[in-house]
Design a protein around this motif. Structure first.
Motif, PDB file in Angstrom:
ATOM      1  N   ALA A 292     -30.265  88.488   3.192  1.00 26.15           N
ATOM      2  CA  ALA A 292     -30.633  89.342   2.064  1.00 26.15           C
ATOM      3  C   ALA A 292     -32.025  89.012   1.529  1.00 26.15           C
ATOM      4  O   ALA A 292     -32.687  89.880   0.946  1.00 26.15           O
ATOM      5  CB  ALA A 292     -29.601  89.207   0.937  1.00 26.15           C
ATOM      6  N   VAL A 293     -32.463  87.781   1.747  1.00 27.17           N
ATOM      7  CA  VAL A 293     -33.791  87.368   1.300  1.00 27.17           C
ATOM      8  C   VAL A 293     -34.843  87.721   2.353  1.00 27.17           C
ATOM      9  O   VAL A 293     -35.910  88.259   2.035  1.00 27.17           O
ATOM     10  CB  VAL A 293     -33.813  85.852   1.007  1.00 27.17           C
ATOM     11  CG1 VAL A 293     -35.222  85.411   0.615  1.00 27.17           C
ATOM     12  CG2 VAL A 293     -32.818  85.513  -0.098  1.00 27.17           C
ATOM     13  N   LYS A 294     -34.525  87.442   3.596  1.00 27.28           N
ATOM     14  CA  LYS A 294     -35.485  87.668   4.670  1.00 27.28           C
ATOM     15  C   LYS A 294     -35.688  89.148   4.988  1.00 27.28           C
ATOM     16  O   LYS A 294     -36.776  89.573   5.383  1.00 27.28           O
ATOM     17  CB  LYS A 294     -35.023  86.941   5.934  1.00 27.28           C
ATOM     18  CG  LYS A 294     -35.036  85.429   5.816  1.00 27.28           C
ATOM     19  CD  LYS A 294     -34.544  84.788   7.101  1.00 27.28           C
ATOM     20  CE  LYS A 294     -34.576  83.273   7.023  1.00 27.28           C
ATOM     21  NZ  LYS A 294     -34.058  82.649   8.276  1.00 27.28           N
ATOM     22  N   PHE A 295     -34.631  89.935   4.843  1.00 26.58           N
ATOM     23  CA  PHE A 295     -34.690  91.350   5.190  1.00 26.58           C
ATOM     24  C   PHE A 295     -34.218  92.191   4.009  1.00 26.58           C
ATOM     25  O   PHE A 295     -33.214  92.900   4.084  1.00 26.58           O
ATOM     26  CB  PHE A 295     -33.840  91.629   6.436  1.00 26.58           C
ATOM     27  CG  PHE A 295     -34.203  90.780   7.616  1.00 26.58           C
ATOM     28  CD1 PHE A 295     -35.295  91.088   8.401  1.00 26.58           C
ATOM     29  CD2 PHE A 295     -33.460  89.644   7.928  1.00 26.58           C
ATOM     30  CE1 PHE A 295     -35.645  90.300   9.493  1.00 26.58           C
ATOM     31  CE2 PHE A 295     -33.789  88.843   9.014  1.00 26.58           C
ATOM     32  CZ  PHE A 295     -34.891  89.171   9.794  1.00 26.58           C
ATOM     33  N   GLY A 296     -34.969  92.083   2.908  1.00 25.57           N
ATOM     34  CA  GLY A 296     -34.551  92.688   1.650  1.00 25.57           C
ATOM     35  C   GLY A 296     -34.323  94.188   1.714  1.00 25.57           C
ATOM     36  O   GLY A 296     -33.322  94.695   1.183  1.00 25.57           O
ATOM     37  N   GLU A 297     -35.211  94.929   2.348  1.00 25.52           N
ATOM     38  CA  GLU A 297     -35.069  96.389   2.394  1.00 25.52           C
ATOM     39  C   GLU A 297     -33.840  96.792   3.190  1.00 25.52           C
ATOM     40  O   GLU A 297     -33.089  97.698   2.782  1.00 25.52           O
ATOM     41  CB  GLU A 297     -36.327  97.021   2.991  1.00 25.52           C
ATOM     42  CG  GLU A 297     -37.553  96.927   2.093  1.00 25.52           C
ATOM     43  CD  GLU A 297     -38.729  97.713   2.641  1.00 25.52           C
ATOM     44  OE1 GLU A 297     -38.519  98.512   3.584  1.00 25.52           O
ATOM     45  OE2 GLU A 297     -39.849  97.538   2.130  1.00 25.52           O
ATOM     46  N   LEU A 298     -33.640  96.152   4.323  1.00 26.10           N
ATOM     47  CA  LEU A 298     -32.463  96.463   5.143  1.00 26.10           C
ATOM     48  C   LEU A 298     -31.181  96.091   4.411  1.00 26.10           C
ATOM     49  O   LEU A 298     -30.205  96.855   4.406  1.00 26.10           O
ATOM     50  CB  LEU A 298     -32.556  95.718   6.473  1.00 26.10           C
ATOM     51  CG  LEU A 298     -31.403  95.922   7.467  1.00 26.10           C
ATOM     52  CD1 LEU A 298     -31.213  97.395   7.782  1.00 26.10           C
ATOM     53  CD2 LEU A 298     -31.660  95.127   8.740  1.00 26.10           C
ATOM     54  N   SER A 299     -31.197  94.925   3.778  1.00 27.03           N
ATOM     55  CA  SER A 299     -30.036  94.475   3.013  1.00 27.03           C
ATOM     56  C   SER A 299     -29.702  95.468   1.901  1.00 27.03           C
ATOM     57  O   SER A 299     -28.529  95.784   1.667  1.00 27.03           O
ATOM     58  CB  SER A 299     -30.306  93.096   2.422  1.00 27.03           C
ATOM     59  OG  SER A 299     -29.259  92.701   1.551  1.00 27.03           O
TER      60      SER A 299
END
Length: 244
Positions: free
Chosen positions: A179-186
């Motif tokens: 959720a931190v590394k891929f915020g938009e996807l998350s």
């Protein structure tokens, strides 16, 4: 039966009442519950980030704290999965520790799984009235097979109606560091989950992992939904007490 309750660091820090609810459930099931005071983290964040040495240190700490228990129970499929599935990988080159850690893993259960399949708990208090939908957390479902157990427990509660939402088994987008590394996807994944929850028209969304619940609750509130309750399975089964 001596049961060690592994509270999890996330529950301890963010929603301790889940730990108290788990304790009440285990005691109601006739277990002698032990809660080691110095317990901390299972090591999963380090393990998933490649920091195996820190993960091993925390695994050994947990082993020392819980090895004397007949069972270890966690209100988290993610943490229980770490102990059962991933601890052996950490110590695959150390036969002595591997033997001990594997035996501990065989005695480690997620809460709902333990209540249904080990102690056969069928005296769930009827503290909740309303409609629920259940989110299947990734680790619990895919590593431990946790799906039918929480639904079976909820089905024993006369005041509860469980409505299945679309894609109940699809990830909510949390995934810890994901959720931190891929915020938009998350965020897109969380939005999809929120839409399915809202389409189900329920009073509450329930899950067995607090990480998922915090992610879902945060997104629901940002979307303007302040009505849908976000609850851990232990909270629904045991109810809340004022002194929690």
């Amino acid at each position: 039966m001596r049961v060690g309750l592994f509270v999890t660091c996330l529950v301890d820090a963010m929603r301790p009442r889940i730990g108290f609810a788990s304790l009440r459930l285990l005691e109601a099931a006739g277990c002698q519950v032990v809660v080691p005071e110095n317990q901390t983290c299972c090591g999963q964040p380090g393990y998933n980030s490649g920091d195996r040495e820190t993960a091993k240190a925390l695994a050994l700490k947990l082993l020392d704290e819980f090895e004397a228990c007949d069972y270890v129970v966690a209100p988290s499929g993610s943490c229980a999965g770490m102990i059962r599935v991933h601890y052996p990988d950490l110590f695959r080159d150390d036969p002595t520790i591997l033997n001990r850690i594997s035996r501990l893993g065989q005695r480690t259960y997620e809460l709902a799984d333990f209540l249904v399949n080990v102690v056969k708990f069928d005296a769930v208090p009827d503290h909740f009235t309303g409609t629920l939908t259940y989110h299947d957390s990734c680790s619990g479902l895919r590593e431990l097979g946790i799906r039918d157990q929480p639904r079976a427990l909820l089905a024993t509660m006369p005041g509860v109606t469980v409505k299945e939402m679309v894609e109940a088994a699809t990830c909510c987008g949390f995934g810890g560091a994901f959720a931190v590394k891929f915020g938009e996807l998350s965020t897109r994944m969380a939005d999809n989950k929120c839409r399915h929850i809202e389409a189900a028209g329920v009073d509450a969304i329930v899950a067995g992992d607090l990480g998922c619940l915090l992610n879902i609750e945060g997104r629901l509130r940002r979307r303007g939904n302040h009505a849908t309750q976000v609850l851990h399975i232990a909270e629904v089964l045991a109810g809340n007490e004022e002194d929690d």
